[in-house]
Design an enzyme around this catalytic site. Structure first.
Site, PDB file in Angstrom:
ATOM      1  N   LYS A   1       0.834  -1.211   0.000  1.00 28.67           N
ATOM      2  CA  LYS A   1       0.000   0.000   0.000  1.00 28.67           C
ATOM      3  C   LYS A   1       0.866   1.259   0.000  1.00 28.67           C
ATOM      4  O   LYS A   1       0.640   2.192  -0.769  1.00 28.67           O
ATOM      5  CB  LYS A   1      -0.919   0.031   1.240  1.00 28.67           C
ATOM      6  CG  LYS A   1      -1.803  -1.199   1.399  1.00 28.67           C
ATOM      7  CD  LYS A   1      -2.676  -1.105   2.625  1.00 28.67           C
ATOM      8  CE  LYS A   1      -1.949  -1.098   3.946  1.00 28.67           C
ATOM      9  NZ  LYS A   1      -1.234  -2.347   4.281  1.00 28.67           N
TER      10      LYS A   1
ATOM     11  N   ARG B   1      -9.872   0.794   8.332  1.00 26.75           N
ATOM     12  CA  ARG B   1      -9.385  -0.521   8.745  1.00 26.75           C
ATOM     13  C   ARG B   1     -10.424  -1.298   9.530  1.00 26.75           C
ATOM     14  O   ARG B   1     -10.152  -2.416   9.956  1.00 26.75           O
ATOM     15  CB  ARG B   1      -8.174  -0.304   9.654  1.00 26.75           C
ATOM     16  CG  ARG B   1      -6.862  -0.802   9.090  1.00 26.75           C
ATOM     17  CD  ARG B   1      -5.797  -0.381  10.072  1.00 26.75           C
ATOM     18  NE  ARG B   1      -4.606  -1.135   9.935  1.00 26.75           N
ATOM     19  CZ  ARG B   1      -3.532  -0.707   9.282  1.00 26.75           C
ATOM     20  NH1 ARG B   1      -3.547   0.435   8.654  1.00 26.75           N
ATOM     21  NH2 ARG B   1      -2.457  -1.452   9.248  1.00 26.75           N
TER      22      ARG B   1
ATOM     23  N   ARG C   1      12.029  -5.264   5.225  1.00 25.14           N
ATOM     24  CA  ARG C   1      11.830  -3.850   4.867  1.00 25.14           C
ATOM     25  C   ARG C   1      12.709  -2.903   5.696  1.00 25.14           C
ATOM     26  O   ARG C   1      12.894  -3.086   6.888  1.00 25.14           O
ATOM     27  CB  ARG C   1      10.366  -3.497   5.121  1.00 25.14           C
ATOM     28  CG  ARG C   1      10.068  -2.024   5.024  1.00 25.14           C
ATOM     29  CD  ARG C   1       8.620  -1.741   5.076  1.00 25.14           C
ATOM     30  NE  ARG C   1       7.946  -2.297   6.226  1.00 25.14           N
ATOM     31  CZ  ARG C   1       6.632  -2.281   6.377  1.00 25.14           C
ATOM     32  NH1 ARG C   1       5.869  -1.776   5.448  1.00 25.14           N
ATOM     33  NH2 ARG C   1       6.091  -2.781   7.460  1.00 25.14           N
TER      34      ARG C   1
ATOM     35  N   ARG D   1      11.182  -0.588  11.222  1.00 24.10           N
ATOM     36  CA  ARG D   1      10.051  -0.298  12.101  1.00 24.10           C
ATOM     37  C   ARG D   1      10.008  -1.238  13.296  1.00 24.10           C
ATOM     38  O   ARG D   1      10.288  -2.430  13.163  1.00 24.10           O
ATOM     39  CB  ARG D   1       8.744  -0.421  11.307  1.00 24.10           C
ATOM     40  CG  ARG D   1       8.341   0.893  10.684  1.00 24.10           C
ATOM     41  CD  ARG D   1       7.237   0.780   9.707  1.00 24.10           C
ATOM     42  NE  ARG D   1       6.071   0.023  10.151  1.00 24.10           N
ATOM     43  CZ  ARG D   1       4.975  -0.131   9.413  1.00 24.10           C
ATOM     44  NH1 ARG D   1       4.912   0.438   8.216  1.00 24.10           N
ATOM     45  NH2 ARG D   1       3.977  -0.836   9.852  1.00 24.10           N
TER      46      ARG D   1
ATOM     47  N   ARG E   1      -0.381  -8.548  13.604  1.00 22.89           N
ATOM     48  CA  ARG E   1      -0.931  -7.566  12.645  1.00 22.89           C
ATOM     49  C   ARG E   1      -1.773  -8.279  11.582  1.00 22.89           C
ATOM     50  O   ARG E   1      -2.817  -7.782  11.164  1.00 22.89           O
ATOM     51  CB  ARG E   1       0.213  -6.775  11.995  1.00 22.89           C
ATOM     52  CG  ARG E   1       0.802  -5.736  12.944  1.00 22.89           C
ATOM     53  CD  ARG E   1       2.165  -5.253  12.519  1.00 22.89           C
ATOM     54  NE  ARG E   1       2.173  -4.603  11.231  1.00 22.89           N
ATOM     55  CZ  ARG E   1       3.272  -4.364  10.519  1.00 22.89           C
ATOM     56  NH1 ARG E   1       4.463  -4.736  10.995  1.00 22.89           N
ATOM     57  NH2 ARG E   1       3.201  -3.763   9.375  1.00 22.89           N
TER      58      ARG E   1
HETATM   59  P1  AP5 Z   1       4.919  -1.631   1.798  1.00 22.51           P
HETATM   60  O1  AP5 Z   1       4.551  -0.823   0.602  1.00 22.51           O
HETATM   61  O2  AP5 Z   1       5.676  -0.954   2.896  1.00 22.51           O
HETATM   62  O3  AP5 Z   1       3.611  -2.367   2.364  1.00 22.51           O
HETATM   63  P2  AP5 Z   1       2.367  -1.775   3.168  1.00 22.51           P
HETATM   64  O4  AP5 Z   1       1.144  -2.455   2.637  1.00 22.51           O
HETATM   65  O5  AP5 Z   1       2.373  -0.285   3.148  1.00 22.51           O
HETATM   66  O6  AP5 Z   1       2.713  -2.377   4.581  1.00 22.51           O
HETATM   67  P3  AP5 Z   1       2.659  -1.762   6.047  1.00 22.51           P
HETATM   68  O7  AP5 Z   1       3.412  -2.728   6.910  1.00 22.51           O
HETATM   69  O8  AP5 Z   1       3.105  -0.332   6.065  1.00 22.51           O
HETATM   70  O9  AP5 Z   1       1.144  -1.869   6.331  1.00 22.51           O
HETATM   71  P4  AP5 Z   1       0.452  -1.860   7.666  1.00 22.51           P
HETATM   72  O10 AP5 Z   1      -0.947  -1.756   7.209  1.00 22.51           O
HETATM   73  O11 AP5 Z   1       0.748  -2.976   8.583  1.00 22.51           O
HETATM   74  O12 AP5 Z   1       1.098  -0.606   8.424  1.00 22.51           O
HETATM   75  P5  AP5 Z   1       0.586   0.854   8.782  1.00 22.51           P
HETATM   76  O13 AP5 Z   1       1.754   1.734   8.792  1.00 22.51           O
HETATM   77  O14 AP5 Z   1      -0.607   1.213   7.965  1.00 22.51           O
HETATM   78  O15 AP5 Z   1       5.720  -2.914   1.292  1.00 22.51           O
HETATM   79  C1  AP5 Z   1       6.316  -3.814   2.222  1.00 22.51           C
HETATM   80  C2  AP5 Z   1       7.707  -4.256   1.690  1.00 22.51           C
HETATM   81  O16 AP5 Z   1       7.527  -5.039   0.506  1.00 22.51           O
HETATM   82  C3  AP5 Z   1       8.611  -3.071   1.295  1.00 22.51           C
HETATM   83  O17 AP5 Z   1       9.934  -3.371   1.674  1.00 22.51           O
HETATM   84  C4  AP5 Z   1       8.506  -2.994  -0.235  1.00 22.51           C
HETATM   85  O18 AP5 Z   1       9.708  -2.529  -0.825  1.00 22.51           O
HETATM   86  C5  AP5 Z   1       8.196  -4.447  -0.616  1.00 22.51           C
HETATM   87  N1  AP5 Z   1       7.268  -4.535  -1.746  1.00 22.51           N
HETATM   88  C6  AP5 Z   1       6.162  -3.775  -1.982  1.00 22.51           C
HETATM   89  N2  AP5 Z   1       5.542  -4.155  -3.120  1.00 22.51           N
HETATM   90  C7  AP5 Z   1       6.260  -5.201  -3.610  1.00 22.51           C
HETATM   91  C8  AP5 Z   1       6.131  -6.051  -4.773  1.00 22.51           C
HETATM   92  N3  AP5 Z   1       5.135  -5.890  -5.638  1.00 22.51           N
HETATM   93  N4  AP5 Z   1       7.066  -7.024  -4.940  1.00 22.51           N
HETATM   94  C9  AP5 Z   1       8.091  -7.198  -4.054  1.00 22.51           C
HETATM   95  N5  AP5 Z   1       8.262  -6.415  -2.941  1.00 22.51           N
HETATM   96  C10 AP5 Z   1       7.361  -5.447  -2.715  1.00 22.51           C
HETATM   97  O19 AP5 Z   1       0.051   0.627  10.269  1.00 22.51           O
HETATM   98  C11 AP5 Z   1       0.933   0.353  11.345  1.00 22.51           C
HETATM   99  C12 AP5 Z   1       0.128   0.248  12.640  1.00 22.51           C
HETATM  100  O20 AP5 Z   1      -0.522   1.500  12.925  1.00 22.51           O
HETATM  101  C13 AP5 Z   1      -1.021  -0.774  12.633  1.00 22.51           C
HETATM  102  O21 AP5 Z   1      -0.568  -2.072  12.953  1.00 22.51           O
HETATM  103  C14 AP5 Z   1      -1.957  -0.178  13.706  1.00 22.51           C
HETATM  104  O22 AP5 Z   1      -1.498  -0.459  14.995  1.00 22.51           O
HETATM  105  C15 AP5 Z   1      -1.823   1.318  13.478  1.00 22.51           C
HETATM  106  N6  AP5 Z   1      -2.819   1.848  12.508  1.00 22.51           N
HETATM  107  C16 AP5 Z   1      -2.553   2.400  11.278  1.00 22.51           C
HETATM  108  N7  AP5 Z   1      -3.685   2.779  10.671  1.00 22.51           N
HETATM  109  C17 AP5 Z   1      -4.701   2.439  11.514  1.00 22.51           C
HETATM  110  C18 AP5 Z   1      -6.122   2.560  11.438  1.00 22.51           C
HETATM  111  N8  AP5 Z   1      -6.733   3.081  10.340  1.00 22.51           N
HETATM  112  N9  AP5 Z   1      -6.865   2.108  12.478  1.00 22.51           N
HETATM  113  C19 AP5 Z   1      -6.267   1.579  13.591  1.00 22.51           C
HETATM  114  N10 AP5 Z   1      -4.925   1.429  13.734  1.00 22.51           N
HETATM  115  C20 AP5 Z   1      -4.159   1.864  12.704  1.00 22.51           C
END
Ligand code: AP5
Length: 225
Positions: free
Chosen positions: A13, A88, A127, A161, A172
């Site tokens: 994402k 979410r 990552r 992270r 997660r």
């Molecule tokens: P990346 O693009 O970083 O993936 P992502 O989907 O953004 O993953 P996140 O871990 O950031 O998602 P998340 O939803 O757990 O975290 P968030 O910060 O939202 O890609 C991952 C890796 O793969 C990278 O190294 C990239 O280079 C590689 N990659 C990407 N595409 C690829 C491909 N096609 N092929 C090969 N490699 C690839 O949330 C963190 C925390 O915050 C949550 O756990 C929660 O506690 C809290 N939080 C955030 N939002 C909310 C909400 N709305 N409600 C409640 N709690 C929330």
């Protein structure tokens, strides 16, 4: 353009929303990034969120909805936005509908990035990001061109992270399956949901997302965007 990118942790994402932000000139809104900024600043919100994030759980709907309401009303969102990591939960999706209705904005699409769970764990555990400009990298899939040097800003400092540890990643994924996956039928019923193959190479995923955007009538970006 008003777009939601949905998918489990590590689905891509953040990677794809940054590419779209650069290409279409719209704001990327990542609730994860917003929360990490609060944690870094040591604010009361950050202190409340840190424990939950470190355990792999979801922060309260009330807090997230307030944060998003404030962010979407900023001038930088006038041209549109890409929501990354929000909504979410079903209550978050309902609150977003209310917010969009009040501001007379329609969602163009909700795009789900589909990726197998075993691949997600590999992606997340490899990552890392540039500590200075935030550019994302991966031990296997996207190394900097010169080892140890950020491609974009030349910094030598990188971070990982706190919630990317294997045990937290499983929590997660559980939170995604239990609390976030139920919003897929919510958007399917509204005929807004599209799925792309998030297992493909990054540029192929980008092409598939752009094909969806064309299908729903989002104008092609201008050269200056
Ligand atoms: P990346 O693009 O970083 O993936 P992502 O989907 O953004 O993953 P996140 O871990 O950031 O998602 P998340 O939803 O757990 O975290 P968030 O910060 O939202 O890609 C991952 C890796 O793969 C990278 O190294 C990239 O280079 C590689 N990659 C990407 N595409 C690829 C491909 N096609 N092929 C090969 N490699 C690839 O949330 C963190 C925390 O915050 C949550 O756990 C929660 O506690 C809290 N939080 C955030 N939002 C909310 C909400 N709305 N409600 C409640 N709690 C929330």
């Amino acid at each position: 353009m008003e777009l939601i990118l949905l998918g489990p942790p590590g689905a891509g994402k953040g990677t794809q929303s940054k590419l779209l932000e650069a290409r279409y000139g719209v704001a990327q809104i990542s609730t994860g990034d917003m929360l990490r900024a609060e944690v870094k600043a040591g604010s009361p919100i950050g202190q409340e969120a840190k424990k939950i994030m470190d355990a792999g759980g979801l922060v309260s709907d009330d807090l997230i909805i307030r944060m998003i309401g404030e962010r979407i009303s900023r001038p930088e969102c006038e041209n549109g936005f890409i929501l990354d990591g929000f909504p979410r939960t079903v209550p978050q999706a309902e609150a977003l509908d209310k917010l969009l209705h009040e501001t007379k904005v329609d969602l163009d699409a909700v795009i789900e990035l589909k990726v197998d769970e075993v691949v997600l764990v590999e992606r997340i555990s490899g990552r890392f990001t540039c500590a200075k400009c935030g550019t994302g990298y991966h031990d296997t899939f996207k190394q900097p061109k010169i080892s140890g040097v950020c491609d974009i800003c030349g910094s030598h400092e990188f971070t990982r992270r706190a919630d990317d540890k294997a045990e937290t990643v499983h929590a997660r994924l559980e939170a995604y399956n239990a609390q976030t996956a139920p919003i897929l039928p919510y958007y399917r019923a509204k005929h807004r949901l599209f799925s792309v193959d998030g297992m493909a190479e990054m540029d192929e995923v980008e092409r598939q997302i752009e094909a969806v955007l064309r299908e729903v009538g989002v104008p092609e970006p201008t050269a200056s965007a």
